[in-house]
Design an enzyme around this catalytic site. Structure first.
Site, mmCIF file in Angstrom:
data_model
loop_
_atom_site.group_PDB
_atom_site.id
_atom_site.type_symbol
_atom_site.label_atom_id
_atom_site.label_comp_id
_atom_site.label_asym_id
_atom_site.label_seq_id
_atom_site.Cartn_x
_atom_site.Cartn_y
_atom_site.Cartn_z
ATOM 1 C CG HIS A 73 -0.600 0.372 2.467
ATOM 2 N ND1 HIS A 73 -0.326 -0.541 3.469
ATOM 3 C CD2 HIS A 73 -0.381 1.589 3.005
ATOM 4 C CE1 HIS A 73 0.044 0.123 4.555
ATOM 5 N NE2 HIS A 73 0.008 1.412 4.303
ATOM 6 C CG ASP A 119 -0.117 -3.926 2.718
ATOM 7 O OD1 ASP A 119 0.423 -3.437 1.704
ATOM 8 O OD2 ASP A 119 -0.554 -3.240 3.669
ATOM 9 C CD GLN A 210 -2.863 5.661 10.420
ATOM 10 O OE1 GLN A 210 -2.795 5.557 11.633
ATOM 11 N NE2 GLN A 210 -3.473 4.762 9.664
ATOM 12 N N GLY A 211 2.138 6.303 9.100
ATOM 13 C CA GLY A 211 3.510 6.708 8.782
ATOM 14 C C GLY A 211 4.532 5.634 9.120
ATOM 15 C CG ASP A 212 5.089 3.873 12.672
ATOM 16 O OD1 ASP A 212 6.171 4.485 12.554
ATOM 17 O OD2 ASP A 212 4.333 4.015 13.638
ATOM 18 C CB SER A 213 2.441 1.860 6.398
ATOM 19 O OG SER A 213 1.195 1.590 6.929
HETATM 20 N N1 ARG Z 1 -1.602 2.012 7.309
HETATM 21 C C1 ARG Z 1 -0.782 2.771 8.195
HETATM 22 C C2 ARG Z 1 0.273 3.522 7.410
HETATM 23 O O1 ARG Z 1 0.087 3.722 6.245
HETATM 24 C C3 ARG Z 1 -0.206 1.944 9.281
HETATM 25 C C4 ARG Z 1 -1.211 1.575 10.224
HETATM 26 C C5 ARG Z 1 -0.708 0.723 11.310
HETATM 27 N N2 ARG Z 1 -1.662 0.849 12.325
HETATM 28 C C6 ARG Z 1 -1.632 0.210 13.462
HETATM 29 N N3 ARG Z 1 -2.559 0.477 14.323
HETATM 30 N N4 ARG Z 1 -0.726 -0.678 13.724
HETATM 31 O O2 ARG Z 1 1.216 4.064 7.942
#
Ligand code: ARG
Length: 259
Positions: A73, A119, A210-213
């Site tokens: 993603h 993913d 968010q941002g760790d993905s």
């Molecule tokens: N989708 C998020 C990103 O783009 C990461 C989400 C991880 N969330 C979590 N609760 N572990 O950075």
């Protein structure tokens, strides 16, 4: 007077951190992933920042001198090979280490943006990395870690879901693996949203955000997961969900040859 000053400082800290915890419980620690601790890059030399048009947006892991593993993603539009660069060898999001242009990228063909299955993706770098104390590859796990295994997460992502901003310094947090069956069970809130190719990890008040993905979930010194999704961040009944590297390893091994 001393006490008053301390209380005042604690309040200030609580406000700047987004006041997730009641004021008295707010820890004066510097930052989080959510609930994180500052990391030196020497302790996580495989961690990289994916930058789009000059700004950090996802994490990644070095698996060879020219291949980065990240989340599929993270490679979705608006990411393109030409706007994508990787910062390696720095625990700072905006400076240090090396910044290398992407040469090619490939997301898993079975990635589904609705369900988030598969993913995972790879990026090939235009210039090879020089390995040293701050830049190293990590091995991919070939066996899914057991439920309850210790595992750490890291990244420059948000330090709280609401109001938190992305961290300037690399943060990490220690969590435990929640097996796929357990993660999909009624112990937690996800049910059948947790599918094959996914694995979870959790710890009280600690999570990726968010941002760790795209960033690493590491257990036993191996890459066992890639940050994928979660309901908000660090909610008690909702572990972080990761792409399961052991299940997706064969795809990565093939993709790194053809990307
Ligand atoms: N989708 C998020 C990103 O783009 C990461 C989400 C991880 N969330 C979590 N609760 N572990 O950075």
């Amino acid at each position: 007077m001393f006490l008053l000053t301390v209380t005042f400082l604690a309040m200030l800290l609580a406000i700047t951190n987004g006041a997730v915890l009641p004021l008295g419980l707010e820890s004066p620690q510097d930052g989080r992933i959510v609930g994180g601790i500052a990391s030196s890059i020497e302790d996580r030399p495989w961690q990289v920042s994916l930058q789009r048009s000059g700004a950090h947006f996802c994490g990644g892991s070095i698996i060879s001198n020219n291949i980065i593993v990240t989340a599929a993603h993270c490679l979705d539009s608006p990411t393109t090979v030409s706007n994508l660069r990787i910062r390696a060898g720095s625990n700072k999001r905006t400076y240090g280490g090396v910044l290398i242009q992407a040469a090619a990228m490939k997301a898993h063909e079975g990635y589904n943006s609705e369900t988030k299955v598969n993913d995972i993706g790879v990026v090939r770098l235009q210039t090879k990395l020089t390995f040293g104390s701050t830049i190293k590859a990590i091995a991919m796990a070939s066996v899914t870690p057991a439920h309850g295994s210790a595992a750490s997460i890291s990244g420059w992502g948000k330090t709280s879901y609401t109001g938190g901003s992305s961290s300037g310094t690399l943060l990490y947090a220690d969590t435990r693996i929640v097996g796929r069956t357990q993660c999909a069970s009624s112990t937690y809130g996800y049910g059948s949203f947790v599918r094959a190719t996914m694995i979870c990890a959790a710890a009280a008040n600690k999570d990726a955000c968010q941002g760790d993905s795209g960033g690493p979930l590491v257990s036993g010194g191996q890459l066992v997961g890639v940050v994928s999704w979660g309901r908000e961040c660090a909610l008690a009944n909702y572990p972080g969900v990761f792409a399961n590297v052991a299940e997706l390893r064969d795809w990565v091994l093939q993709a790194q040859k053809t990307v």
